[in-house]
Design a protein around this motif. Structure first.
Motif, short mmCIF file in Angstrom:
data_model
loop_
_atom_site.label_atom_id
_atom_site.label_comp_id
_atom_site.label_asym_id
_atom_site.label_seq_id
_atom_site.Cartn_x
_atom_site.Cartn_y
_atom_site.Cartn_z
N LYS A 159 2.51 54.01 61.76
CA LYS A 159 2.25 53.14 60.61
C LYS A 159 1.87 53.94 59.35
N ILE A 160 1.08 54.98 59.51
CA ILE A 160 0.66 55.78 58.36
C ILE A 160 1.86 56.55 57.79
N LEU A 161 2.65 57.18 58.63
CA LEU A 161 3.82 57.94 58.18
C LEU A 161 4.77 57.04 57.39
N ASN A 162 4.97 55.81 57.83
CA ASN A 162 5.92 54.90 57.19
C ASN A 162 5.35 54.17 55.98
N LYS A 163 4.09 54.38 55.69
CA LYS A 163 3.42 53.63 54.63
C LYS A 163 4.14 53.75 53.29
N TYR A 164 4.68 54.93 52.97
CA TYR A 164 5.40 55.15 51.72
C TYR A 164 6.77 55.78 51.98
N GLY A 165 7.45 55.24 52.98
CA GLY A 165 8.83 55.68 53.24
C GLY A 165 8.95 57.10 53.74
N LYS A 166 8.03 57.53 54.57
CA LYS A 166 8.01 58.89 55.12
C LYS A 166 7.93 59.94 54.02
N ARG A 167 7.10 59.63 53.03
CA ARG A 167 6.85 60.56 51.93
C ARG A 167 5.35 60.73 51.75
N CYS A 168 4.98 61.88 51.22
CA CYS A 168 3.58 62.12 50.87
C CYS A 168 3.20 61.07 49.83
N GLY A 169 2.10 60.39 50.07
CA GLY A 169 1.65 59.36 49.14
C GLY A 169 1.21 59.91 47.80
N TYR A 170 1.01 61.21 47.71
CA TYR A 170 0.58 61.83 46.46
C TYR A 170 1.76 62.40 45.67
N CYS A 171 2.49 63.36 46.24
CA CYS A 171 3.56 64.03 45.48
C CYS A 171 4.94 63.45 45.75
N GLY A 172 5.10 62.71 46.83
CA GLY A 172 6.38 62.08 47.13
C GLY A 172 7.36 62.92 47.93
N THR A 173 6.95 64.11 48.35
CA THR A 173 7.85 64.95 49.13
C THR A 173 8.08 64.32 50.51
N ASP A 174 9.27 64.54 51.06
CA ASP A 174 9.57 64.03 52.40
C ASP A 174 8.67 64.69 53.42
N ILE A 175 8.17 63.90 54.36
CA ILE A 175 7.35 64.42 55.46
C ILE A 175 7.81 63.76 56.76
N ASP A 176 7.50 64.42 57.85
CA ASP A 176 7.74 63.84 59.16
C ASP A 176 6.44 63.91 59.96
N LEU A 177 6.49 63.46 61.19
CA LEU A 177 5.26 63.41 61.99
C LEU A 177 4.63 64.80 62.15
N LYS A 178 5.46 65.85 62.26
CA LYS A 178 4.93 67.20 62.44
C LYS A 178 4.27 67.74 61.17
N SER A 179 4.84 67.40 60.01
CA SER A 179 4.32 67.97 58.76
C SER A 179 3.29 67.08 58.07
N MET A 213 -11.96 65.37 47.27
CA MET A 213 -12.05 64.82 45.91
C MET A 213 -11.70 63.34 45.92
N SER A 214 -12.26 62.63 44.96
CA SER A 214 -11.83 61.25 44.72
C SER A 214 -10.44 61.31 44.09
N LEU A 215 -9.76 60.17 44.03
CA LEU A 215 -8.45 60.13 43.37
C LEU A 215 -8.55 60.55 41.91
N ASP A 216 -9.60 60.09 41.23
CA ASP A 216 -9.77 60.47 39.82
C ASP A 216 -9.96 61.97 39.65
N MET A 217 -10.76 62.57 40.49
CA MET A 217 -11.00 64.02 40.41
C MET A 217 -9.73 64.80 40.77
N GLU A 230 0.88 60.91 37.94
CA GLU A 230 1.09 59.67 38.69
C GLU A 230 1.36 60.05 40.13
N PHE A 231 0.67 59.39 41.03
CA PHE A 231 0.90 59.65 42.45
C PHE A 231 2.08 58.82 42.95
N TRP A 232 2.72 59.30 44.00
CA TRP A 232 3.88 58.61 44.56
C TRP A 232 3.54 57.17 44.91
N PHE A 233 2.37 56.93 45.50
CA PHE A 233 2.04 55.56 45.90
C PHE A 233 1.91 54.64 44.69
#
Length: 129
Positions: free
Chosen positions: A2-22, A76-80, A116-119
């Protein structure tokens, strides 16, 4: 996952593709001050204002992250985190002669812009697989 798929298998911050291992799982509101922040509503993003002091591991507070974003954000907080990322061009100019020479020769084009974060860009969660 569920967490991996939250933003289409992308890092919620930078948007790079990720998989379960990474993928690493980041606590958006860090564990080390979660209870304090939530109980006092300090540095709580609006989309997490519904969380209670017991929700540190609630899936809403968990972000799929690439290794570098998770390590960089750390506690860090999101703002920081946003402020920290926004300082990178200035730091590169001040500290990296390689960066300065590449800039002088036109190999790099600076693009100072709000972080701007990917999410935030993709909006709501994406449960695609």
């Amino acid at each position: 996952n569920k967490i991996l798929n939250k933003y289409g298998k992308r890092c919620g911050y930078c948007g790079t593709d990720i998989d379960l291992k990474s993928m690493q799982i980041d606590h958006i509101i860090p564990k080390n001050y979660f209870g304090f922040s939530v109980s006092r509503q300090i540095q709580i993003p609006a989309f997490l204002s519904h969380l209670s002091s017991d929700d540190v591991d609630n899936t809403d507070n968990l972000m799929p992250a690439c290794i570098s974003c998770n390590n960089w954000k750390h506690s860090m907080s999101l703002d920081m985190f946003r402020i920290e990322l926004g300082q990178q061009l200035k730091r590169l100019r001040e500290r990296s002669s390689n960066y300065r020479i590449a800039l002088r020769y036109g190999l790099i084009t600076e693009n100072q812009k709000p972080i701007e974060f990917w999410f935030e860009i993709c909006g709501s969660t994406n449960e695609s697989s």
